[in-house]
Enzyme design. Structure first.
Site, PDB file in Angstrom:
ATOM      1  N   HIS A 227      15.183   7.358  -0.197  1.00 11.32           N
ATOM      2  CA  HIS A 227      14.760   7.124   1.192  1.00 11.32           C
ATOM      3  C   HIS A 227      15.332   5.828   1.766  1.00 11.32           C
ATOM      4  O   HIS A 227      14.781   5.273   2.715  1.00 11.32           O
ATOM      5  CB  HIS A 227      13.221   7.133   1.275  1.00 11.32           C
TER       6      HIS A 227
ATOM      7  N   PRO B 214       0.828  -1.204   0.000  1.00 12.86           N
ATOM      8  CA  PRO B 214       0.000   0.000   0.000  1.00 12.86           C
ATOM      9  C   PRO B 214       0.863   1.255   0.000  1.00 12.86           C
ATOM     10  O   PRO B 214       1.953   1.257   0.576  1.00 12.86           O
ATOM     11  CB  PRO B 214      -0.781  -0.090   1.320  1.00 12.86           C
ATOM     12  N   ASP B 215       0.379   2.309  -0.654  1.00 10.91           N
ATOM     13  CA  ASP B 215       1.084   3.595  -0.565  1.00 10.91           C
ATOM     14  C   ASP B 215       0.725   4.232   0.774  1.00 10.91           C
ATOM     15  O   ASP B 215       0.118   3.560   1.633  1.00 10.91           O
ATOM     16  CB  ASP B 215       0.748   4.493  -1.771  1.00 10.91           C
ATOM     17  N   PHE B 216       1.091   5.480   0.979  1.00 14.56           N
ATOM     18  CA  PHE B 216       0.760   6.146   2.241  1.00 14.56           C
ATOM     19  C   PHE B 216      -0.631   6.791   2.184  1.00 14.56           C
ATOM     20  O   PHE B 216      -1.437   6.625   3.074  1.00 14.56           O
ATOM     21  CB  PHE B 216       1.774   7.262   2.546  1.00 14.56           C
ATOM     22  N   ARG B 217      -0.865   7.571   1.109  1.00  8.61           N
ATOM     23  CA  ARG B 217      -1.947   8.553   1.194  1.00  8.61           C
ATOM     24  C   ARG B 217      -3.205   8.234   0.407  1.00  8.61           C
ATOM     25  O   ARG B 217      -4.161   9.018   0.471  1.00  8.61           O
ATOM     26  CB  ARG B 217      -1.415   9.935   0.772  1.00  8.61           C
TER      27      ARG B 217
ATOM     28  N   ASP C 145      11.454  -0.383  -1.515  1.00 11.54           N
ATOM     29  CA  ASP C 145      11.219  -1.811  -1.749  1.00 11.54           C
ATOM     30  C   ASP C 145      12.247  -2.469  -2.666  1.00 11.54           C
ATOM     31  O   ASP C 145      12.276  -3.698  -2.793  1.00 11.54           O
ATOM     32  CB  ASP C 145       9.797  -2.039  -2.285  1.00 11.54           C
TER      33      ASP C 145
ATOM     34  N   ASN D 144      10.855   5.034  -3.135  1.00 10.74           N
ATOM     35  CA  ASN D 144      10.456   3.732  -2.584  1.00 10.74           C
ATOM     36  C   ASN D 144      11.630   3.029  -1.930  1.00 10.74           C
ATOM     37  O   ASN D 144      12.780   3.212  -2.321  1.00 10.74           O
ATOM     38  CB  ASN D 144       9.857   2.853  -3.681  1.00 10.74           C
TER      39      ASN D 144
HETATM   40  P1  CNA Z   1       1.993   8.718  -1.382  1.00 11.63           P
HETATM   41  O1  CNA Z   1       2.011  10.063  -0.763  1.00 11.63           O
HETATM   42  O2  CNA Z   1       1.261   7.638  -0.695  1.00 11.63           O
HETATM   43  O3  CNA Z   1       1.394   8.909  -2.861  1.00 11.63           O
HETATM   44  C1  CNA Z   1       1.180   7.848  -3.730  1.00 11.63           C
HETATM   45  C2  CNA Z   1       0.579   8.418  -5.007  1.00 11.63           C
HETATM   46  O4  CNA Z   1       0.457   7.381  -5.945  1.00 11.63           O
HETATM   47  C3  CNA Z   1      -0.815   9.019  -4.804  1.00 11.63           C
HETATM   48  O5  CNA Z   1      -0.911  10.209  -5.558  1.00 11.63           O
HETATM   49  C4  CNA Z   1      -1.735   7.936  -5.367  1.00 11.63           C
HETATM   50  O6  CNA Z   1      -2.921   8.479  -5.922  1.00 11.63           O
HETATM   51  C5  CNA Z   1      -0.874   7.350  -6.444  1.00 11.63           C
HETATM   52  N1  CNA Z   1      -1.129   5.941  -6.750  1.00 11.63           N
HETATM   53  C6  CNA Z   1      -1.306   4.913  -5.907  1.00 11.63           C
HETATM   54  N2  CNA Z   1      -1.411   3.750  -6.568  1.00 11.63           N
HETATM   55  C7  CNA Z   1      -1.312   4.070  -7.880  1.00 11.63           C
HETATM   56  C8  CNA Z   1      -1.333   3.318  -9.072  1.00 11.63           C
HETATM   57  N3  CNA Z   1      -1.434   1.984  -9.064  1.00 11.63           N
HETATM   58  N4  CNA Z   1      -1.202   3.962 -10.236  1.00 11.63           N
HETATM   59  C9  CNA Z   1      -1.087   5.332 -10.279  1.00 11.63           C
HETATM   60  N5  CNA Z   1      -1.044   6.092  -9.183  1.00 11.63           N
HETATM   61  C10 CNA Z   1      -1.142   5.472  -8.000  1.00 11.63           C
HETATM   62  O7  CNA Z   1       3.484   8.170  -1.644  1.00 11.63           O
HETATM   63  P2  CNA Z   1       4.762   8.960  -2.177  1.00 11.63           P
HETATM   64  O8  CNA Z   1       5.624   7.967  -2.801  1.00 11.63           O
HETATM   65  O9  CNA Z   1       4.406  10.173  -2.923  1.00 11.63           O
HETATM   66  O10 CNA Z   1       5.414   9.472  -0.808  1.00 11.63           O
HETATM   67  C11 CNA Z   1       6.737   9.218  -0.501  1.00 11.63           C
HETATM   68  C12 CNA Z   1       6.887   8.278   0.677  1.00 11.63           C
HETATM   69  C13 CNA Z   1       6.092   7.013   0.493  1.00 11.63           C
HETATM   70  C14 CNA Z   1       8.286   7.797   0.810  1.00 11.63           C
HETATM   71  O11 CNA Z   1       8.785   8.159   2.064  1.00 11.63           O
HETATM   72  C15 CNA Z   1       8.269   6.272   0.681  1.00 11.63           C
HETATM   73  O12 CNA Z   1       9.250   5.650   1.452  1.00 11.63           O
HETATM   74  C16 CNA Z   1       6.916   5.918   1.113  1.00 11.63           C
HETATM   75  N6  CNA Z   1       6.367   4.594   0.728  1.00 11.63           N
HETATM   76  C17 CNA Z   1       7.093   3.711   0.002  1.00 11.63           C
HETATM   77  C18 CNA Z   1       6.555   2.476  -0.306  1.00 11.63           C
HETATM   78  C19 CNA Z   1       7.369   1.490  -1.107  1.00 11.63           C
HETATM   79  O13 CNA Z   1       8.570   1.441  -0.962  1.00 11.63           O
HETATM   80  N7  CNA Z   1       6.733   0.721  -1.967  1.00 11.63           N
HETATM   81  C20 CNA Z   1       5.271   2.149   0.102  1.00 11.63           C
HETATM   82  C21 CNA Z   1       4.544   3.095   0.866  1.00 11.63           C
HETATM   83  C22 CNA Z   1       5.111   4.326   1.161  1.00 11.63           C
END
Ligand code: CNA
Length: 340
Positions: A140, A47-50, A123, A121
């Site tokens: 990060h 899952p993403d954060f927001r 990951d 990311n």
């Molecule tokens: P965020 O703030 O959660 O934003 C994610 C963005 O991606 C949002 O605008 C969503 O609408 C969009 N989104 C989600 N899924 C999809 C999809 N399948 N296709 C298109 N758009 C999508 O996360 P950010 O990356 O902007 O914020 C940075 C943080 C998140 C960093 O500190 C990371 O370490 C952290 N993070 C990383 C992971 C990972 O490593 N996979 C996971 C969760 C959070």
């Protein structure tokens, strides 16, 4: 790393994929710089954060954290590392496969078009997809090493894997220190590595920028798209508008899933088959890490922690009542007087 709330968005623009395709096909875009975020990995199961409902911040609500980012804030971690470890196993990428978007990055590299990737990311799925590591900055950090947050001494991988598997907080091996061990992931309240400042200039060399799967709410990465030279197209592939993408005349916004967006681009470039082949190869190549197999889901981890917190509250509430009754029976007159 910090939250960037400055967002300026102009009215929506019609996507113009063809202009980007023409630019690549005519050799005007050979130094593509990419900024990625959690949205390119949601398809892999992290899952993403927001994102509303599916994002980690909404999922964490039952834990009643002081604020959702706390779980990844170095100050909070310094005294309460338990929530981070309670969900660590479910967020560990050991058994996750790269997405089509990760494969698209590898395809750009294969076609000698990838200048540099800044990923937020942690990951490591870019590398799993075959993107050369010298073309990526994990801004990060990652899960590959760990140190005591307090005295900075390193901690063995096998013990860390055990901690992630069991959800138990690992503590510094120096018993005089007692600090919690933290993976070398940049938490809120921590600075990015000096390499970020060095690599930032790569953005100035871009002749095309792709911004994918990020809300652009976390500084300093959020400022990178603004560094792109005027007249150079910036392409946003994301579920929603982000940052100032769409404000410049050359900007192109492809709203929707990252995987669909890169497929559209690849198909229009005549690379559809190459992309699929590369993706299938990356998925087949990624070995499962048995250390993290068969663990609980993120929702289960959160539920377990929430109910253990609730249990502790019950004990302390009961204890509090017992103490109050005891004090009332002994010194009720004094307490009443004092409050009167
Ligand atoms: P965020 O703030 O959660 O934003 C994610 C963005 O991606 C949002 O605008 C969503 O609408 C969009 N989104 C989600 N899924 C999809 C999809 N399948 N296709 C298109 N758009 C999508 O996360 P950010 O990356 O902007 O914020 C940075 C943080 C998140 C960093 O500190 C990371 O370490 C952290 N993070 C990383 C992971 C990972 O490593 N996979 C996971 C969760 C959070």
């Amino acid at each position: 790393m910090s939250d960037d709330t400055s967002r300026h968005i102009k009215a929506s623009m019609e996507p113009d994929i063809q202009s980007i395709v023409d630019r690549i096909k005519t050799g005007k875009a050979t130094r593509i710089v990419v900024l990625t975020g959690a949205g390119i990995s949601t398809g892999a199961g992290i899952p993403d954060f927001r994102s509303p409902n599916t994002g980690l911040y909404d999922k964490l609500a039952p834990l009643r954290l002081p604020y959702p980012e706390a779980i990844f804030h170095v100050n909070y971690f310094s005294h309460t590392p338990e929530p981070f470890y309670a969900i660590a196993r479910a967020r560990h990428p050991g058994n996750l496969k790269p997405t089509v978007t990760h494969a698209f990055l590898a395809l750009l590299a294969k076609k000698n078009l990838l200048h540099f990737v800044f990923t937020q990311n942690i990951d490591g799925l870019e590398q799993d997809a075959g993107v050369p590591p010298d073309k990526v900055l994990w801004t990060h950090g990652n899960w590959k090493s760990q140190h005591c947050y307090k005295c900075k001494s390193s901690y063995p991988d096998d013990l860390m894997n055990k901690a992630i598997r069991t959800g138990e907080v690992p503590y510094c091996l120096d018993t005089g220190c007692g600090g919690a061990v933290k993976p070398d992931v940049v938490f809120f309240g921590q600075s990015l590595s000096a390499e970020f400042d060095e690599k930032e200039k790569e953005v100035l060399e871009a002749d095309l920028m792709l911004v994918m799967g990020t809300s652009l709410r976390v500084a300093p990465c959020s400022r990178l798209p603004r560094l792109v030279r005027r007249g150079i197209p910036r392409v946003l592939i994301n579920n929603e508008k982000a940052g100032d993408l769409g404000n410049r005349d050359d900007d192109v916004c492809i709203l929707g899933s990252c995987d669909d967006g890169v497929r559209q681009l690849a198909d229009a470039l005549g690379w559809g088959e190459d992309l699929n082949d590369l993706w299938e190869e990356a998925v087949a190549t990624k070995k499962n890490d048995q250390t993290f197999e068969g663990g609980p889901s993120l929702d289960e981890c959160i539920e377990k922690l929430a109910s253990s917190i609730k249990d502790k509250m019950k004990v302390s509430d009961g204890h509090k009542r017992m103490l109050e009754n005891h004090l009332n029976s002994k010194f009720g007159h004094i307490i009443t007087k004092g409050h009167g």
